[in-house]
Design a protein around this motif. Structure first.
Motif, PDB file in Angstrom:
ATOM      1  N   MET A   7       0.862  -1.184   0.000  1.00 30.52           N
ATOM      2  CA  MET A   7       0.000   0.000   0.000  1.00 30.52           C
ATOM      3  C   MET A   7       0.894   1.228   0.000  1.00 30.52           C
ATOM      4  O   MET A   7       1.861   1.285   0.755  1.00 30.52           O
ATOM      5  N   PHE A   8       0.571   2.189  -0.845  1.00 34.46           N
ATOM      6  CA  PHE A   8       1.373   3.415  -0.866  1.00 34.46           C
ATOM      7  C   PHE A   8       0.628   4.505  -1.623  1.00 34.46           C
ATOM      8  O   PHE A   8      -0.272   4.235  -2.421  1.00 34.46           O
ATOM      9  N   VAL A   9       1.011   5.738  -1.339  1.00 32.65           N
ATOM     10  CA  VAL A   9       0.474   6.905  -2.053  1.00 32.65           C
ATOM     11  C   VAL A   9       1.365   7.171  -3.249  1.00 32.65           C
ATOM     12  O   VAL A   9       2.596   7.176  -3.136  1.00 32.65           O
ATOM     13  N   THR A  10       0.744   7.388  -4.400  1.00 31.45           N
ATOM     14  CA  THR A  10       1.514   7.587  -5.625  1.00 31.45           C
ATOM     15  C   THR A  10       0.685   8.370  -6.633  1.00 31.45           C
ATOM     16  O   THR A  10      -0.412   8.844  -6.336  1.00 31.45           O
ATOM     17  N   ILE A  11       1.221   8.481  -7.835  1.00 32.37           N
ATOM     18  CA  ILE A  11       0.496   9.035  -8.977  1.00 32.37           C
ATOM     19  C   ILE A  11      -0.026   7.855  -9.796  1.00 32.37           C
ATOM     20  O   ILE A  11       0.740   6.954 -10.138  1.00 32.37           O
TER      21      ILE A  11
END
Length: 219
Positions: A7-11
């Motif tokens: 899980m991660f924040v990205t574009i």
């Protein structure tokens, strides 16, 4: 319980929200083994959470990044053993837009919620699974919310043209995206294919690979 690989924040790298900030949640396990799969590590399990814990985790991320869209991917998010959990998560965050990437082999009935956008991959012959698509989904997908994606190489193009014509007949206006297999097809070929064949389709590139490189995880 939900097995989660990462899980991660990205574009967002791909259609239909390419370029938007997202919280990507990758569920482990898949019922297909496509030849061009770019997540061969999808059987890894880094977290085993209940649907309630995942709802809380998403709320925490949104408190830090209020404009995020939530991207559920895999593996295959809609494997039978977790469909109800996925539905629970979306129903308990009804104010949030979810984009759910599925491999096209699962029936979408009961999951087409108001806050859910289905991104359905129709596997091409080069994937090794051209007959895996659940055709009944064409009748229920919503053009204003959902879309179909083909990941293609040059040998797939004639087959893809036939399928796009079928989609247009059965669900006119349903968005179709074409994405080249990374390092296996020049995007210009797809662009020219769309134009030359006058197809109701759009070109999608894997933006995350262009930005960070094909081998980079967690982006």
């Amino acid at each position: 319980m939900l097995g989660i690989t990462e899980m991660f924040v990205t574009i967002s790298g791909e259609a239909p929200i390419q370029g938007f900030p997202v919280y990507l949640i990758r569920f482990s396990g898949c019922n297909l083994d496509c030849t061009y799969c770019d997540t061969p590590y999808n059987d890894e399990v880094s977290f085993t959470w209940s649907s309630g814990v995942l709802v809380q985790n998403i709320r925490e991320q949104l408190s830090l990044h209020p404009d995020l869209r939530i991207l559920l991917t895999g593996g295959e998010p809609l494997l039978a053993e977790r469909k109800n959990d996925i539905k629970y998560v979306m129903e308990n965050l009804e104010e949030i837009d979810f984009y759910l990437e599925t491999n096209g082999s699962q029936f979408l009935s009961g999951l087409l919620l108001k806050n859910c956008h289905m991104v359905v991959d129709w596997k091409t012959p080069s994937s090794g699974h051209p007959d895996s698509f659940y055709l009944e989904n064409l009748e229920i997908m919503r053009p204003e919310k959902d879309c179909i994606k083909f990941v293609v190489n040059a040998a797939d193009l004639g087959w893809v043209e036939e399928k796009i014509r079928m989609i247009n007949e059965k669900n006119n206006g349903l968005p179709v995206w074409l994405s080249p297999q990374w390092d296996n097809l020049d995007p210009r070929i797809i662009a020219e294919f769309i134009l030359d064949k006058n197809l109701p389709a759009r070109l999608s590139l894997q933006l995350h690979k262009i930005i960070w490189g094909a081998g980079k995880r967690g982006v």
